[in-house]
Design an enzyme around this catalytic site. Structure first.
Site, PDB file in Angstrom:
ATOM      1  N   TRP A 101       0.790  -1.002  -0.092  1.00  0.00           N
ATOM      2  CA  TRP A 101      -0.071   0.081  -0.063  1.00  0.00           C
ATOM      3  C   TRP A 101       0.887   1.209  -0.092  1.00  0.00           C
ATOM      4  O   TRP A 101       0.465   2.259  -0.626  1.00  0.00           O
ATOM      5  CB  TRP A 101      -0.860  -0.121   1.147  1.00  0.00           C
ATOM      6  N   ASP A 168      -1.729   6.732   6.534  1.00  0.00           N
ATOM      7  CA  ASP A 168      -2.864   5.838   6.046  1.00  0.00           C
ATOM      8  C   ASP A 168      -3.252   4.751   7.220  1.00  0.00           C
ATOM      9  O   ASP A 168      -2.045   3.850   7.533  1.00  0.00           O
ATOM     10  CB  ASP A 168      -2.207   4.895   4.741  1.00  0.00           C
ATOM     11  N   LYS A 192     -11.904  -1.832   6.479  1.00  0.00           N
ATOM     12  CA  LYS A 192     -10.961  -2.653   7.352  1.00  0.00           C
ATOM     13  C   LYS A 192     -11.422  -2.927   8.764  1.00  0.00           C
ATOM     14  O   LYS A 192     -11.838  -3.793   9.166  1.00  0.00           O
ATOM     15  CB  LYS A 192      -9.615  -2.640   7.412  1.00  0.00           C
TER      16      LYS A 192
HETATM   17  C1  LIG Z   1      -7.243  -2.152   1.900  1.00  0.00           C
HETATM   18  C2  LIG Z   1      -5.968  -0.862   2.123  1.00  0.00           C
HETATM   19  C3  LIG Z   1      -5.853   0.273   1.231  1.00  0.00           C
HETATM   20  C4  LIG Z   1      -6.628   0.314   0.044  1.00  0.00           C
HETATM   21  O1  LIG Z   1      -7.832   0.708   0.345  1.00  0.00           O
HETATM   22  P1  LIG Z   1      -9.158   0.911  -0.873  1.00  0.00           P
HETATM   23  O2  LIG Z   1     -10.224   1.712   0.092  1.00  0.00           O
HETATM   24  O3  LIG Z   1      -9.400  -0.343  -1.405  1.00  0.00           O
HETATM   25  O4  LIG Z   1      -8.623   1.855  -1.833  1.00  0.00           O
HETATM   26  C5  LIG Z   1      -4.848   1.311   1.341  1.00  0.00           C
HETATM   27  N1  LIG Z   1      -3.979   1.060   2.513  1.00  0.00           N
HETATM   28  C6  LIG Z   1      -4.219   0.175   3.438  1.00  0.00           C
HETATM   29  C7  LIG Z   1      -3.451   0.118   4.619  1.00  0.00           C
HETATM   30  C8  LIG Z   1      -5.030  -0.813   3.429  1.00  0.00           C
HETATM   31  O5  LIG Z   1      -5.045  -1.818   4.097  1.00  0.00           O
END
Ligand SMILES: *Cc1c(COP(=O)(O)O)cnc(C)c1O
Length: 358
Positions: A101, A168, A192
């Site tokens: 990511w 993030d 998540k």
């Molecule tokens: C799943 C995830 C993403 C991507 O998320 P989307 O909403 O599908 O764009 C980005 N960063 C992390 C840490 C993730 O677990």
């Protein structure tokens, strides 16, 4: 029978949240309408949006300098939206590469400024969190990924710096207390640890960054969404409603410190088994292990038992534990909503499997 859902995302939600969401899809609060067919300008939905924002502020202890947005496009859109809004083309930002990511975040940010990759754990397939790196003093921000969903590592120690973080937090937001003053911005896809897919939370400290000097399309400009309280266009009302229900649940459970304690106990139960069971071994460096996604593999010499363990786990109702292809083995995602009892079921399957095959 309800399964034990160890999926990495979309992921488990509290049972009470699913029940309330199902009811609201039929009829919302005695209005004679489903929430799915209600205007985002009507007072009921505006109240949902407002409550979702206040819960975020309340649970994280945000001040009046913080803006809370519910956006679309996933965390992946924030990979480019953050630098597009906050970084000028000639300015520098530091990025730490801790897995797929963050690698994607770096790639997108490079279109908008001078991106310095200041540390990476790629040399060991992202099985640890880099530490002790130098942060350029002219960096406008430091981009971090607090929890690496795929590799099962998590930031437990934060770098000492005056450079503000953009983080993030897609896979560990609301799982533990955070020092909010260190962040210029936090973003997280909901699916998540916060709700269903369809919305992305963005928390922006208005005092940290000024707007970058470039043309920004209206929909990609944070100030559009700030001035219209996430309703410039039609927001994903149902997804935000389910986030709101989940946040109510987090608050009822005792907030972030209670969540953190609960998550520690749960992770310890699973990691203890991974460490003591001769058939399994952990995939990430111990001190950097994630409390949200536990990655593990069959121990050396026992790799051939992988499929048969997966079958055993599946027939015990444990689903979603097949590891991501870039790590292999297994990954048990044990987010806030995962009950300790479900982890115990998985641990019992591991013990039982070893009795038969060990
Ligand atoms: C799943 C995830 C993403 C991507 O998320 P989307 O909403 O599908 O764009 C980005 N960063 C992390 C840490 C993730 O677990």
């Amino acid at each position: 029978m309800k399964k034990h859902n160890f999926s990495a995302g979309p992921a488990i939600l509290p049972e009470s949240v699913i029940t309330q969401a199902a009811e609201a899809a039929k009829e919302f609060n005695g209005t004679g309408l489903s929430i799915l067919e209600m205007s985002h300008r009507g007072k009921e939905v505006v109240a949902v949006m407002n409550e979702a924002v206040s819960l975020v502020k309340d649970i994280l202890g945000l001040g009046s300098n913080h803006e809370v947005l519910f956006l679309t496009g996933g965390a992946s859109t924030q990979f480019f939206m953050a630098p597009m809004n906050f970084l000028n083309q000639e300015e520098t930002a530091g990025y730490v590469d801790t897995g797929s990511w963050s690698t994607k975040a770096i790639k997108e940010a490079k279109h908008f400024g001078n991106i310095e990759e200041i540390a990476s754990s790629k040399d060991k397939n992202f099985s640890y969190i880099p530490k002790g790196y130098n942060i350029p003093s002219n960096a406008k921000y430091l981009h971090l990924t607090s929890n690496n969903t795929i590799f099962g590592t998590q930031q437990h120690i934060w770098p000492e710096t005056n450079v503000p973080f953009i983080c993030d937090m897609s896979s560990d937001i609301f799982s533990r207390p955070i020092d909010i003053d260190r962040y210029g911005m936090i973003y997280a896809g909901a699916q998540k640890n916060m709700g269903p897919a369809g919305t992305t939370l963005a928390i922006i400290n208005k005092d940290t960054f000024s707007k970058a000097d470039r043309v920004i399309p209206t929909m990609l400009d944070y100030s559009t969404h700030i001035s219209k309280q996430s309703s410039f266009n039609t927001p994903p009302v149902y997804a935000i409603y389910i986030c709101m229900l989940t946040l109510r649940w987090v608050k009822e459970m005792g907030g972030l410190s209670a969540m953190a304690n609960h998550n520690k106990v749960k992770a310890q139960l699973l990691y203890n088994e991974i460490d003591s069971n001769p058939l399994f071994s952990g995939a990430a460096a111990k001190e950097d292990r994630s409390l949200m996604n536990a990655t593990f593999v069959m121990s050396k010499g026992n790799e051939g038992l992988s499929d048969s363990f997966l079958e055993r786990a599946t027939s015990a109702g444990c689903v979603g534990i097949k590891g991501h292809r870039s790590v292999g083995g297994f990954r048990a995602s044990i987010y806030n909503a995962m009950p300790k009892e479900s982890i115990q079921v998985l641990v019992d399957v591991m013990k039982d499997f070893t009795q038969k095959h060990g």
